[in-house]
Design an enzyme around this catalytic site. Structure first.
Site, short mmCIF file in Angstrom:
data_model
loop_
_atom_site.label_atom_id
_atom_site.label_comp_id
_atom_site.label_asym_id
_atom_site.label_seq_id
_atom_site.Cartn_x
_atom_site.Cartn_y
_atom_site.Cartn_z
N ARG A 1 0.82 -1.21 0.00
CA ARG A 1 0.00 0.00 0.00
C ARG A 1 0.86 1.27 0.00
NH1 ARG A 1 -5.47 0.04 1.69
NH2 ARG A 1 -6.38 -1.97 1.30
N ARG B 1 -2.96 7.13 1.19
CA ARG B 1 -3.35 8.38 1.85
C ARG B 1 -2.31 9.01 2.77
NH1 ARG B 1 -8.76 5.43 3.53
NH2 ARG B 1 -7.14 3.84 3.54
N ARG C 1 -6.16 11.97 -5.67
CA ARG C 1 -7.35 11.19 -5.31
C ARG C 1 -8.60 12.08 -5.38
NH1 ARG C 1 -11.32 9.17 -4.57
NH2 ARG C 1 -12.06 7.62 -3.09
N ASP D 1 -6.90 -2.27 -7.28
CA ASP D 1 -7.45 -2.88 -6.07
C ASP D 1 -7.79 -4.33 -6.35
OD1 ASP D 1 -8.37 -1.87 -3.22
OD2 ASP D 1 -9.79 -3.40 -3.87
N TYR E 1 -15.31 -10.92 0.61
CA TYR E 1 -15.97 -9.64 0.30
C TYR E 1 -17.21 -9.86 -0.56
CZ TYR E 1 -11.92 -7.22 2.21
OH TYR E 1 -10.94 -6.77 3.05
O1 CP3 Z 1 -0.16 -1.30 -2.54
C1 CP3 Z 1 -0.40 -0.36 -3.33
O2 CP3 Z 1 0.04 0.79 -3.20
C2 CP3 Z 1 -1.22 -0.69 -4.57
C3 CP3 Z 1 -2.61 -0.53 -4.49
C4 CP3 Z 1 -3.50 -1.41 -3.60
C5 CP3 Z 1 -4.70 -0.90 -3.05
N1 CP3 Z 1 -5.36 -1.95 -2.48
C6 CP3 Z 1 -5.15 0.50 -3.14
C7 CP3 Z 1 -6.18 0.98 -2.21
C8 CP3 Z 1 -3.43 -2.77 -3.25
C9 CP3 Z 1 -2.32 -3.77 -3.53
C10 CP3 Z 1 -4.62 -3.09 -2.56
C11 CP3 Z 1 -4.93 -4.46 -2.09
C12 CP3 Z 1 -6.15 -4.68 -1.31
N2 CP3 Z 1 -7.37 -4.06 -1.45
C13 CP3 Z 1 -6.30 -5.70 -0.33
C14 CP3 Z 1 -5.22 -6.71 0.06
C15 CP3 Z 1 -4.20 -6.13 0.95
C16 CP3 Z 1 -4.70 -5.81 2.35
O3 CP3 Z 1 -4.63 -4.62 2.69
O4 CP3 Z 1 -5.12 -6.72 3.06
C17 CP3 Z 1 -7.61 -5.63 0.15
C18 CP3 Z 1 -8.21 -6.51 1.24
C19 CP3 Z 1 -8.28 -4.60 -0.56
C20 CP3 Z 1 -9.70 -4.19 -0.47
C21 CP3 Z 1 -9.82 -2.79 -0.01
N3 CP3 Z 1 -9.51 -1.70 -0.78
C22 CP3 Z 1 -10.29 -2.33 1.23
C23 CP3 Z 1 -10.73 -3.21 2.39
C24 CP3 Z 1 -10.24 -0.93 1.20
C25 CP3 Z 1 -10.75 0.01 2.24
C26 CP3 Z 1 -9.84 0.13 3.40
C27 CP3 Z 1 -8.96 1.31 3.22
O5 CP3 Z 1 -7.74 1.18 3.42
O6 CP3 Z 1 -9.51 2.39 2.91
C28 CP3 Z 1 -9.71 -0.54 -0.07
C29 CP3 Z 1 -9.48 0.84 -0.56
C30 CP3 Z 1 -8.12 1.17 -1.06
N4 CP3 Z 1 -7.37 0.36 -1.89
C31 CP3 Z 1 -7.39 2.37 -0.82
C32 CP3 Z 1 -6.19 2.26 -1.54
C33 CP3 Z 1 -5.09 3.30 -1.65
C34 CP3 Z 1 -7.89 3.55 0.00
C35 CP3 Z 1 -9.04 4.22 -0.67
C36 CP3 Z 1 -8.85 5.69 -1.01
O7 CP3 Z 1 -7.73 6.15 -1.23
O8 CP3 Z 1 -9.86 6.37 -1.08
#
Ligand code: CP3
Length: 341
Positions: free
Chosen positions: A24, A28, A37, A74, A150
């Site tokens: 990640r 943010r 964003r 994602d 999910y």
């Molecule tokens: O790693 C990176 O920089 C690449 C991008 C990436 C994102 N999500 C961007 C993201 C990767 C590799 C993921 C993987 C992901 N997404 C997982 C597996 C890894 C883990 O964290 O367990 C999972 C379970 C998800 C599903 C997901 N996406 C959730 C549960 C959420 C909400 C929680 C949160 O952190 O807000 C997201 C949103 C998300 N995916 C964000 C980002 C940068 C935040 C949303 C935003 O910026 O508005």
């Protein structure tokens, strides 16, 4: 071509210091991420707009010079491209139209809508064209079990009870879903490699919620099938698996899945895990994202412990889970300096 420290970890020319990237790493905690964003109407639109996804992918590389860039996307683009509605609620996380029964699973699209995912592949091509030559580009997908949690729950829950209960209630119906996801994951990873990904990671963030027998069937075997499917087309592209939260069985997991690397979560005991894993297999992890927020002496000590217990082995420095939004930039800089120092 200049050597890539990340890829060298998988070859005979083991680098002197471990390569480093952070799960990640685009997100943010970066002001420049928050700024772009704000330009997209929704998180998924952001992921599907190549110019924005390219910029987000490159931001942490430009700021910190990590050894790997992970494509900004994602895991939930797969359910989206199978026709299940996915949206992200500000401050709450993902929401899907929950799959309630077998009929809902059967109603999903048979294969991925690749037109929908084309922007992800376009972003990979765009990043590849501008990435520094020493930086490795990583593609990824969610593992079938984590995607299913999910898709069935309609959202994340602390214990992913809805999917676990579904799998006990209707094994055959649940298998249908897992099988469809295995095929979708293979196709999505293959397309990402064709678009320029030089390594891929499979995120099984919820593997640790399953008892052993269920883990083997719903997490380990599907990951093994994905790896076999990808290796049939790209035998030399390294595949990292992240079975987050599994309490043991690392060596069996590696033997049965054929993963080239295993990403270890924060609770995994690194020296013990390393000792049970063959020397040619790469480990990745497992700094606590919370100690990166704390910084100071606690951070230095935690970094040194990981360096100490993996010295001379094939290890990629990373966190045990994703970086948190509150993380100070200065602490990330300190981390990189110490790992490379
Ligand atoms: O790693 C990176 O920089 C690449 C991008 C990436 C994102 N999500 C961007 C993201 C990767 C590799 C993921 C993987 C992901 N997404 C997982 C597996 C890894 C883990 O964290 O367990 C999972 C379970 C998800 C599903 C997901 N996406 C959730 C549960 C959420 C909400 C929680 C949160 O952190 O807000 C997201 C949103 C998300 N995916 C964000 C980002 C940068 C935040 C949303 C935003 O910026 O508005």
């Amino acid at each position: 071509m200049p050597a890539k420290p990340f890829l060298a970890t998988f070859s005979d020319s083991l680098p002197k210091r471990p390569p480093i990237w952070l799960m990640r790493q685009a997100g943010r905690y970066l002001a420049e991420y928050r700024a772009i964003r704000a330009k997209a109407s929704s998180f998924l639109d952001f992921c599907y707009t190549p110019e924005l996804a390219i910029e987000a992918t490159l931001q942490p590389i430009q700021r910190f010079g990590f050894d790997a860039a992970i494509i900004f996307s994602d895991i939930l683009v797969i359910p989206d491209a199978l026709g299940q509605g996915v949206r992200f609620v500000e401050g709450e996380g993902p929401r899907l139209d929950a799959l309630e029964d077998r009929a809902a699973i059967e109603a999903l699209a048979g294969t991925l809508d690749l037109d929908k995912l084309e922007p992800v592949y376009a972003a990979l091509r765009g990043v590849k064209a501008t990435l520094p030559p020493e930086t490795t580009l990583i593609g990824f997908c969610g593992a079938p079990w984590t995607l299913a949690t999910y898709m069935i729950g309609g959202r994340g829950t602390p214990d992913q009870a809805p999917a676990r209960a579904f799998a006990y209630r209707d094994r055959e119906g649940f298998s249908l879903l897992i099988d469809r996801l295995v095929e979708a994951c293979i196709l999505h990873l293959v397309r990402q490699i064709e678009a320029g990904a030089e390594a891929v990671q499979i995120f099984d963030s919820w593997a640790g919620t399953l008892p052993e027998a269920e883990f083997l069937v719903w997490s380990q075997q599907p990951i093994a099938r994905i790896i076999r499917g990808v290796k049939a087309q790209f035998p030399t592209v390294p595949i990292i698996a992240f079975p987050r939260g599994i309490a043991g069985g690392f060596s069996g997991f590696i033997r049965e899945t054929g993963a080239d690397a295993i990403s270890l979560d924060t609770a995994a005991r690194l020296s013990e895990a390393r000792a049970s894993i063959p020397a040619n297999v790469v480990t990745q992890g497992n700094l606590d994202p919370l100690v990166l927020i704390a910084g100071g002496a606690a951070l230095d000590l935690a970094i040194d412990r990981i360096l100490e217990s993996t010295r001379g082995t094939r290890h990629i420095f990373n966190l045990g889970h994703g970086i948190l939004p509150q993380t100070p930039i200065a602490h990330v800089e300190r981390l990189i300096e110490r790992v490379r120092g």
